[in-house]
Design a protein around this motif. Structure first.
Motif, PDB file in Angstrom:
ATOM      1  N   VAL A  63       0.858  -1.183   0.000  1.00  0.00           N
ATOM      2  CA  VAL A  63       0.000   0.000   0.000  1.00  0.00           C
ATOM      3  C   VAL A  63       0.894   1.233   0.000  1.00  0.00           C
ATOM      4  CG1 VAL A  63      -1.937   1.148   1.126  1.00  0.00           C
ATOM      5  CG2 VAL A  63      -1.580  -1.300   1.494  1.00  0.00           C
ATOM      6  N   SER A  64       0.881   1.957  -1.120  1.00  0.00           N
ATOM      7  CA  SER A  64       1.753   3.125  -1.237  1.00  0.00           C
ATOM      8  C   SER A  64       0.958   4.406  -0.989  1.00  0.00           C
ATOM      9  CB  SER A  64       2.386   3.170  -2.626  1.00  0.00           C
ATOM     10  OG  SER A  64       1.438   3.659  -3.559  1.00  0.00           O
ATOM     11  N   ARG A  65       1.689   5.516  -0.904  1.00  0.00           N
ATOM     12  CA  ARG A  65       1.056   6.833  -0.744  1.00  0.00           C
ATOM     13  C   ARG A  65       0.002   7.080  -1.803  1.00  0.00           C
ATOM     14  NH1 ARG A  65       6.491   9.621   0.938  1.00  0.00           N
ATOM     15  NH2 ARG A  65       7.272   8.380  -0.770  1.00  0.00           N
ATOM     16  N   LYS A  66       0.372   6.790  -3.064  1.00  0.00           N
ATOM     17  CA  LYS A  66      -0.559   7.063  -4.161  1.00  0.00           C
ATOM     18  C   LYS A  66      -1.796   6.181  -4.097  1.00  0.00           C
ATOM     19  CE  LYS A  66       2.529   8.374  -7.310  1.00  0.00           C
ATOM     20  NZ  LYS A  66       3.401   7.814  -8.348  1.00  0.00           N
ATOM     21  N   ASP A  67      -1.622   4.943  -3.654  1.00  0.00           N
ATOM     22  CA  ASP A  67      -2.786   4.056  -3.481  1.00  0.00           C
ATOM     23  C   ASP A  67      -3.756   4.678  -2.476  1.00  0.00           C
ATOM     24  OD1 ASP A  67      -1.631   2.109  -5.141  1.00  0.00           O
ATOM     25  OD2 ASP A  67      -0.603   1.150  -3.458  1.00  0.00           O
ATOM     26  N   LEU A  68      -3.216   5.223  -1.399  1.00  0.00           N
ATOM     27  CA  LEU A  68      -4.060   5.803  -0.342  1.00  0.00           C
ATOM     28  C   LEU A  68      -4.708   7.105  -0.808  1.00  0.00           C
ATOM     29  CD1 LEU A  68      -1.750   5.037   2.712  1.00  0.00           C
ATOM     30  CD2 LEU A  68      -3.931   3.927   2.175  1.00  0.00           C
ATOM     31  N   MET A  87      -4.907  -2.323  -2.320  1.00  0.00           N
ATOM     32  CA  MET A  87      -3.465  -2.625  -2.363  1.00  0.00           C
ATOM     33  C   MET A  87      -3.057  -3.330  -3.663  1.00  0.00           C
ATOM     34  SD  MET A  87      -3.483  -5.754   0.343  1.00  0.00           S
ATOM     35  CE  MET A  87      -4.026  -7.401  -0.144  1.00  0.00           C
ATOM     36  N   THR A  88      -1.767  -3.283  -3.957  1.00  0.00           N
ATOM     37  CA  THR A  88      -1.208  -4.116  -5.024  1.00  0.00           C
ATOM     38  C   THR A  88      -0.999  -5.493  -4.413  1.00  0.00           C
ATOM     39  OG1 THR A  88      -0.112  -2.244  -6.045  1.00  0.00           O
ATOM     40  CG2 THR A  88       0.726  -4.432  -6.602  1.00  0.00           C
ATOM     41  N   ARG A  89      -1.585  -6.492  -5.072  1.00  0.00           N
ATOM     42  CA  ARG A  89      -1.660  -7.826  -4.463  1.00  0.00           C
ATOM     43  C   ARG A  89      -0.611  -8.794  -4.971  1.00  0.00           C
ATOM     44  NH1 ARG A  89      -6.044  -6.580  -5.960  1.00  0.00           N
ATOM     45  NH2 ARG A  89      -7.423  -5.696  -4.420  1.00  0.00           N
ATOM     46  N   ASN A  92       1.555  -9.950  -7.833  1.00  0.00           N
ATOM     47  CA  ASN A  92       2.114  -8.815  -8.580  1.00  0.00           C
ATOM     48  C   ASN A  92       3.153  -8.017  -7.796  1.00  0.00           C
ATOM     49  OD1 ASN A  92       0.391  -9.403 -10.747  1.00  0.00           O
ATOM     50  ND2 ASN A  92      -1.273  -8.280  -9.768  1.00  0.00           N
ATOM     51  N   ILE A  93       3.518  -8.500  -6.624  1.00  0.00           N
ATOM     52  CA  ILE A  93       4.471  -7.756  -5.802  1.00  0.00           C
ATOM     53  C   ILE A  93       5.911  -8.107  -6.200  1.00  0.00           C
ATOM     54  CG2 ILE A  93       5.188  -7.225  -3.446  1.00  0.00           C
ATOM     55  CD1 ILE A  93       2.446  -8.062  -2.518  1.00  0.00           C
ATOM     56  N   ILE A  94       6.706  -7.063  -6.387  1.00  0.00           N
ATOM     57  CA  ILE A  94       8.120  -7.258  -6.694  1.00  0.00           C
ATOM     58  C   ILE A  94       8.861  -7.339  -5.362  1.00  0.00           C
ATOM     59  CG2 ILE A  94      10.103  -6.390  -7.994  1.00  0.00           C
ATOM     60  CD1 ILE A  94       7.489  -6.857  -9.660  1.00  0.00           C
ATOM     61  N   THR A  95       9.499  -8.471  -5.119  1.00  0.00           N
ATOM     62  CA  THR A  95      10.165  -8.689  -3.830  1.00  0.00           C
ATOM     63  C   THR A  95      11.671  -8.852  -4.033  1.00  0.00           C
ATOM     64  OG1 THR A  95       9.908 -11.073  -4.016  1.00  0.00           O
ATOM     65  CG2 THR A  95       8.129  -9.879  -2.906  1.00  0.00           C
ATOM     66  N   TYR A 112      10.970  -1.561 -12.318  1.00  0.00           N
ATOM     67  CA  TYR A 112       9.533  -1.718 -12.062  1.00  0.00           C
ATOM     68  C   TYR A 112       8.882  -0.421 -11.572  1.00  0.00           C
ATOM     69  CZ  TYR A 112      10.217  -6.717 -12.717  1.00  0.00           C
ATOM     70  OH  TYR A 112      10.512  -7.942 -13.237  1.00  0.00           O
ATOM     71  N   HIS A 113       9.625   0.666 -11.543  1.00  0.00           N
ATOM     72  CA  HIS A 113       9.088   1.970 -11.125  1.00  0.00           C
ATOM     73  C   HIS A 113       8.427   1.942  -9.750  1.00  0.00           C
ATOM     74  CE1 HIS A 113       9.688   3.363 -15.263  1.00  0.00           C
ATOM     75  NE2 HIS A 113       9.185   2.203 -15.625  1.00  0.00           N
ATOM     76  N   VAL A 114       9.092   1.349  -8.779  1.00  0.00           N
ATOM     77  CA  VAL A 114       8.554   1.365  -7.414  1.00  0.00           C
ATOM     78  C   VAL A 114       9.591   1.949  -6.455  1.00  0.00           C
ATOM     79  CG1 VAL A 114       6.938  -0.537  -7.747  1.00  0.00           C
ATOM     80  CG2 VAL A 114       9.279  -1.027  -6.957  1.00  0.00           C
TER      81      VAL A 114
END
Ligand code: ADP
Length: 154
Positions: A63-68, A87-89, A92-95, A112-114
């Motif tokens: 959950v990022s700032r932009k998601d909120l 949230m991004t689920r 699809n999460i880059i770990t 991945y632009h995160v």
């Protein structure tokens, strides 16, 4: 700047640093947490990203700032809306893994632009379950860069 080491040597030292040695504490919420409480948490912990976990403690979302922000402008009742909806689920999460290098982490964040990567240990590959052990952010990378560039040679 450490003048006794060549620039190349110093860069080499930098890219070999392990994620495990620089990772920060992950800030975690239950995926049933409301968007309202997640926003409060973001401010209290002074972070840009929260990680959501399921009831078993496995990584479920980011959950990022932009998601909120997006949720806040599009919904009335933020106290009733769980972060699991926004949230991004998984999957699809880059770990990133603790044994990876900061160089690997930096490449993933740019590609991945995160802004951050959850540091995880795999529990079950087939079921895509991971235990959360830390986080790597662009700040982590910048701090590591400074530390290594300022390191005294022995
Ligand atoms: P911000 O939203 O504050 O700019 P990010 O750039 O990190 O922060 O997030 C952009 C989008 O990417 C958001 O929707 C977020 O959920 C998602 N995201 C952030 N980190 C990851 C990650 N490690 N893996 C997958 N998606 C992510």
């Amino acid at each position: 700047f450490n003048e006794k080491l060549g620039v190349k040597q110093q860069a080499e030292r930098y890219i070999h640093q392990k994620v495990a040695d620089f990772k920060a504490h992950p800030i975690v919420v239950e995926k049933s947490t409301s968007v309202y409480d997640a926003i409060v948490q973001l401010f209290l912990e002074d972070v840009g990203t929260l990680y959501a976990v399921d009831s078993e403690g496995h990584l479920a979302g980011v959950v990022s700032r932009k998601d909120l922000l997006r949720a806040a402008i599009g919904n009335r009742n933020l106290q009733e809306l769980p972060v699991s909806v926004i949230m991004t689920r998984m999957p699809n999460i880059i770990t990133i893994e603790p044994e990876a290098t900061l160089f690997d982490a930096a490449k993933k964040m740019i590609n991945y632009h995160v802004d951050s990567l959850p540091v995880v240990k795999e529990v079950d590959e087939q079921e895509n379950t991971y235990l959360l052990v830390g986080r790597i952010t662009k700040t982590t990378i910048t701090r590591a860069y400074l530390e290594i560039m300022e390191e005294k040679s022995d």
